[in-house]
Design a protein around this motif. Structure first.
Motif, PDB file in Angstrom:
ATOM      1  N   MET A   1       0.836  -1.184   0.000  1.00  0.00           N
ATOM      2  CA  MET A   1       0.000   0.000   0.000  1.00  0.00           C
ATOM      3  C   MET A   1       0.878   1.243   0.000  1.00  0.00           C
ATOM      4  N   GLU A   2       0.537   2.183  -0.852  1.00  0.00           N
ATOM      5  CA  GLU A   2       1.310   3.415  -0.958  1.00  0.00           C
ATOM      6  C   GLU A   2       1.256   4.237   0.327  1.00  0.00           C
ATOM      7  N   GLY A   3       0.075   4.297   0.963  1.00  0.00           N
ATOM      8  CA  GLY A   3      -0.085   5.054   2.196  1.00  0.00           C
ATOM      9  C   GLY A   3       0.790   4.518   3.319  1.00  0.00           C
ATOM     10  N   ASP A   4       0.931   3.195   3.380  1.00  0.00           N
ATOM     11  CA  ASP A   4       1.764   2.571   4.408  1.00  0.00           C
ATOM     12  C   ASP A   4       3.228   2.962   4.229  1.00  0.00           C
ATOM     13  N   LYS A   5       3.689   2.999   2.980  1.00  0.00           N
ATOM     14  CA  LYS A   5       5.078   3.376   2.703  1.00  0.00           C
ATOM     15  C   LYS A   5       5.332   4.818   3.098  1.00  0.00           C
ATOM     16  N   GLU A   6       4.375   5.689   2.786  1.00  0.00           N
ATOM     17  CA  GLU A   6       4.526   7.100   3.134  1.00  0.00           C
ATOM     18  C   GLU A   6       4.535   7.280   4.652  1.00  0.00           C
ATOM     19  N   LEU A   7       3.650   6.565   5.334  1.00  0.00           N
ATOM     20  CA  LEU A   7       3.587   6.635   6.788  1.00  0.00           C
ATOM     21  C   LEU A   7       4.886   6.134   7.410  1.00  0.00           C
ATOM     22  N   THR A   8       5.416   5.048   6.887  1.00  0.00           N
ATOM     23  CA  THR A   8       6.690   4.511   7.366  1.00  0.00           C
ATOM     24  C   THR A   8       7.791   5.559   7.214  1.00  0.00           C
ATOM     25  N   SER A   9       7.834   6.193   6.081  1.00  0.00           N
ATOM     26  CA  SER A   9       8.844   7.218   5.817  1.00  0.00           C
ATOM     27  C   SER A   9       8.707   8.392   6.786  1.00  0.00           C
ATOM     28  N   LEU A  10       7.481   8.815   7.046  1.00  0.00           N
ATOM     29  CA  LEU A  10       7.256   9.935   7.960  1.00  0.00           C
ATOM     30  C   LEU A  10       7.663   9.580   9.393  1.00  0.00           C
ATOM     31  N   ILE A  11       7.329   8.381   9.827  1.00  0.00           N
ATOM     32  CA  ILE A  11       7.666   7.976  11.197  1.00  0.00           C
ATOM     33  C   ILE A  11       9.167   7.816  11.366  1.00  0.00           C
ATOM     34  N   THR A  12       9.836   7.234  10.384  1.00  0.00           N
ATOM     35  CA  THR A  12      11.286   7.064  10.504  1.00  0.00           C
ATOM     36  C   THR A  12      12.007   8.418  10.470  1.00  0.00           C
ATOM     37  N   SER A  13      11.392   9.429   9.885  1.00  0.00           N
ATOM     38  CA  SER A  13      12.014  10.755   9.854  1.00  0.00           C
ATOM     39  C   SER A  13      11.984  11.442  11.225  1.00  0.00           C
ATOM     40  N   LEU A  14      11.252  10.880  12.181  1.00  0.00           N
ATOM     41  CA  LEU A  14      11.144  11.476  13.511  1.00  0.00           C
ATOM     42  C   LEU A  14      12.266  11.061  14.456  1.00  0.00           C
ATOM     43  N   SER A  15      13.192  10.283  13.975  1.00  0.00           N
ATOM     44  CA  SER A  15      14.331   9.806  14.777  1.00  0.00           C
ATOM     45  C   SER A  15      13.904   8.941  15.950  1.00  0.00           C
ATOM     46  N   ILE A  16      12.794   8.247  15.792  1.00  0.00           N
ATOM     47  CA  ILE A  16      12.351   7.294  16.807  1.00  0.00           C
ATOM     48  C   ILE A  16      13.140   6.015  16.562  1.00  0.00           C
ATOM     49  N   PRO A  17      13.611   5.352  17.635  1.00  0.00           N
ATOM     50  CA  PRO A  17      14.344   4.099  17.432  1.00  0.00           C
ATOM     51  C   PRO A  17      13.549   3.151  16.536  1.00  0.00           C
ATOM     52  N   LYS A  18      14.242   2.497  15.633  1.00  0.00           N
ATOM     53  CA  LYS A  18      13.594   1.663  14.614  1.00  0.00           C
ATOM     54  C   LYS A  18      12.679   0.604  15.218  1.00  0.00           C
ATOM     55  N   THR A  19      13.103  -0.015  16.323  1.00  0.00           N
ATOM     56  CA  THR A  19      12.273  -1.062  16.930  1.00  0.00           C
ATOM     57  C   THR A  19      10.944  -0.490  17.427  1.00  0.00           C
ATOM     58  N   HIS A  20      10.993   0.691  18.045  1.00  0.00           N
ATOM     59  CA  HIS A  20       9.769   1.324  18.552  1.00  0.00           C
ATOM     60  C   HIS A  20       8.874   1.758  17.392  1.00  0.00           C
TER      61      HIS A  20
END
Length: 124
Positions: A1-20
């Motif tokens: 899903m395109e929305g899931d990929k975009e959401l993943t990208s946005l969350i990883t840009s927040l510098s939250i540890p990858k596991t969390h």
């Protein structure tokens, strides 16, 4: 899903540890799939939802109500204001207490005199 990929990208840009971020994102995607499944299949799931899942679903539905439109900007002449939109019709819900609004998951819109929940506007 395109929305899931975009959401993943946005969350990883927040510098939250990858596991969390991975766990949180998985939960969010799973919840959205449950909601979609309910609408697509038009039936309750075989395995019941937890209280938290039900609350999340109800809060998501309440965002569809025009009474819960948080930010509305208005331009009158040279002045521009931002505020919360509040209808004044027969069916618009107005709740003073945040506790009451929370108890009803933000759903305060009425049905109207006809009693038909699918009717878009009250028959006058």
């Amino acid at each position: 899903m395109e929305g899931d990929k975009e959401l993943t990208s946005l969350i990883t840009s927040l510098s939250i540890p990858k596991t969390h971020a991975s766990v949180g994102l998985s939960n969010l995607i799973a919840a959205n799939k449950q909601h979609k499944s309910l609408f697509v299949n038009r039936r309750l799931p075989d395995r019941g939802w937890s209280d938290l899942q039900i609350q999340h679903f109800l809060l998501t539905l309440s965002t569809l109500d025009t009474n819960n439109n948080e930010a509305v900007s208005s331009t009158s002449g040279s002045e521009s204001t931002a505020g919360r939109w509040c209808g004044v019709g027969e069916r618009e819900g107005r709740v003073y207490s945040p506790l009451v609004a929370q108890r009803h998951f933000g759903m305060t819109h009425g049905i109207g005199r006809s009693g038909d929940i699918t009717e878009p506007q009250v028959s006058s």
